[in-house]
Design an enzyme around this catalytic site. Structure first.
Site, PDB file in Angstrom:
ATOM      1  N   ILE A 127     -80.716  47.603 -44.701  1.00  0.00           N
ATOM      2  CA  ILE A 127     -79.462  47.956 -45.402  1.00  0.00           C
ATOM      3  C   ILE A 127     -79.437  47.278 -46.768  1.00  0.00           C
ATOM      4  CG2 ILE A 127     -76.935  47.886 -45.322  1.00  0.00           C
ATOM      5  CD1 ILE A 127     -77.189  47.716 -42.238  1.00  0.00           C
ATOM      6  N   ILE A 200     -70.019  43.710 -45.101  1.00  0.00           N
ATOM      7  CA  ILE A 200     -70.260  44.912 -44.285  1.00  0.00           C
ATOM      8  C   ILE A 200     -71.115  44.549 -43.067  1.00  0.00           C
ATOM      9  CG2 ILE A 200     -69.985  46.648 -46.093  1.00  0.00           C
ATOM     10  CD1 ILE A 200     -73.060  46.635 -46.377  1.00  0.00           C
ATOM     11  N   SER A 201     -71.216  43.251 -42.753  1.00  0.00           N
ATOM     12  CA  SER A 201     -72.073  42.877 -41.616  1.00  0.00           C
ATOM     13  C   SER A 201     -71.230  42.677 -40.361  1.00  0.00           C
ATOM     14  CB  SER A 201     -72.909  41.649 -41.957  1.00  0.00           C
ATOM     15  OG  SER A 201     -72.148  40.484 -41.975  1.00  0.00           O
ATOM     16  N   ARG A 202     -70.781  41.464 -40.144  1.00  0.00           N
ATOM     17  CA  ARG A 202     -69.876  41.177 -39.034  1.00  0.00           C
ATOM     18  C   ARG A 202     -68.849  40.176 -39.549  1.00  0.00           C
ATOM     19  NH1 ARG A 202     -71.725  45.114 -37.203  1.00  0.00           N
ATOM     20  NH2 ARG A 202     -72.852  45.401 -35.243  1.00  0.00           N
ATOM     21  N   ASP A 226     -65.352  45.559 -44.579  1.00  0.00           N
ATOM     22  CA  ASP A 226     -65.389  46.647 -43.592  1.00  0.00           C
ATOM     23  C   ASP A 226     -65.387  46.065 -42.185  1.00  0.00           C
ATOM     24  OD1 ASP A 226     -65.491  49.398 -42.883  1.00  0.00           O
ATOM     25  OD2 ASP A 226     -67.602  49.169 -42.368  1.00  0.00           O
ATOM     26  N   GLU A 231     -61.639  42.655 -34.521  1.00  0.00           N
ATOM     27  CA  GLU A 231     -61.376  44.007 -35.029  1.00  0.00           C
ATOM     28  C   GLU A 231     -60.550  44.762 -34.009  1.00  0.00           C
ATOM     29  OE1 GLU A 231     -65.137  45.782 -35.989  1.00  0.00           O
ATOM     30  OE2 GLU A 231     -65.437  44.458 -37.674  1.00  0.00           O
ATOM     31  N   HIS A 250     -64.153  49.058 -39.962  1.00  0.00           N
ATOM     32  CA  HIS A 250     -65.557  49.159 -39.537  1.00  0.00           C
ATOM     33  C   HIS A 250     -66.040  50.615 -39.629  1.00  0.00           C
ATOM     34  CE1 HIS A 250     -68.710  46.762 -37.072  1.00  0.00           C
ATOM     35  NE2 HIS A 250     -69.306  47.755 -37.708  1.00  0.00           N
ATOM     36  N   GLY A 252     -68.424  51.566 -41.558  1.00  0.00           N
ATOM     37  CA  GLY A 252     -69.819  51.513 -42.013  1.00  0.00           C
ATOM     38  C   GLY A 252     -70.679  52.741 -41.779  1.00  0.00           C
TER      39      GLY A 252
HETATM   40  O1  LIG Z   1     -71.897  48.045 -37.226  1.00  0.00           O
HETATM   41  C1  LIG Z   1     -72.746  48.868 -37.226  1.00  0.00           C
HETATM   42  C2  LIG Z   1     -74.081  48.644 -36.776  1.00  0.00           C
HETATM   43  O2  LIG Z   1     -74.324  47.590 -36.162  1.00  0.00           O
HETATM   44  O3  LIG Z   1     -74.955  49.482 -37.018  1.00  0.00           O
END
Ligand SMILES: O=CC(=O)O
Length: 286
Positions: A127, A200-202, A226, A231, A250, A252
């Site tokens: 990513i 955008i990870s966790r 995100d 969550e 989330h 993503g």
């Molecule tokens: O959060 C989304 C994923 O882990 O691909």
């Protein structure tokens, strides 16, 4: 033979492969013990933090994720958040009313991306690489040290200088015990007061308490998230009330094509494992 199961207790002993659909079913010791024929678990996403990789591997079960299907979508979401924050799109969508009603005259300044704007992508995996491509297309500067790929023991030595130089810090790294609260009070204080943090990870990779303070006191300019922890956030969470934060649920990889692409990748992984072939997106316990 396919089974769609809501109730994991009903899983037959014959099961050889599990396709984990958004973290379900929960995989634990009890389930693994009850499935003597299980060979592979294919995940419907890239993050594997919901799985105890060592436990699964100790049962001789292989694991796979779906980076091909999700990398571009997640990178697009990251760039969308970056752009929305820099160009104040969410705020602008509200200001338009005040502007047309002549309640406000002056519009806020938006942030330039070109002309020596620096992005630091934390986590140069599949990513992160796609984000780098997109950032280049926007004529942003990508920190050279990126390639050194510093998550792990050398991370602490490297992180400081990079944080001080970045205008946009994009968090893409997987959640592991090493990256839990990787970006905390100290790291935010090292960032420029004009910087934006995008996650955008966790959610747990960022210390959210510290983030709230940093955003309230101008330690950093803004955040675009995100992902959060938990969550969704509880309704009264301060992050939901701050003007300099954009939060999405989330989103993503939840594109119109994602379900198909992710499932296709999972099936490839499962078939490879069942046929004793190399698994295209195998994930090993670290
Ligand atoms: O959060 C989304 C994923 O882990 O691909």
């Amino acid at each position: 033979e396919l089974e769609f199961l809501e109730d994991r207790k009903r899983m037959s002993k014959k099961v050889q492969a599990i396709y984990l659909w958004w973290h379900k079913p929960v995989i634990d010791q009890e389930l693994l013990q009850s499935l003597p024929n299980l060979k592979v678990i294919a995940n419907s996403g890239v993050g594997m933090d919901h799985l105890d990789l060592k436990l699964v591997a100790s049962f001789g079960v292989k694991m796979a994720n779906a980076p091909r299907a999700v990398s571009s979508s997640t990178a697009d979401t990251g760039m969308a958040l970056l752009l929305a924050s820099a160009r104040r799109l969410v705020e602008g969508n509200i200001l338009i009313l005040l502007w047309l009603l002549k309640i406000i005259q002056d519009l806020p300044t938006i942030i330039n991306l070109t002309f020596s704007t620096v992005i630091w992508i934390i986590g140069m995996g599949s990513i992160g690489y796609k984000i780098a491509l997109r950032a280049k297309a926007f004529e942003m500067n990508i920190l050279k040290e990126q390639e050194e790929q510093a998550v792990g023991t050398t991370y602490c030595e490297k992180i400081d200088g990079l944080l001080q130089r970045a205008d946009f810090v994009m968090v893409v790294v997987s959640l592991t015990p090493q990256t839990h609260k990787l970006i905390g009070k100290r790291e935010m204080e090292l960032m420029k007061p004009t910087a934006t943090l995008i996650n955008i990870s966790r959610g747990a990779v960022v210390d959210q308490e510290a983030l709230v303070t940093a955003l309230q006191t101008g330690v950093i300019r803004a955040a675009a998230l995100d992902v959060t922890h938990p969550e969704p956030l509880p309704r009264d969470h301060t992050l939901l009330k701050l003007k300099n934060v954009i939060i999405t649920p989330h989103l993503g990889i939840k594109t119109d094509k994602a379900t198909y692409m992710i499932t296709e990748e999972a099936v490839e992984n499962i078939l490879a494992a069942l046929n004793g072939l190399p698994i295209p997106s195998e994930v090993l316990p670290s």
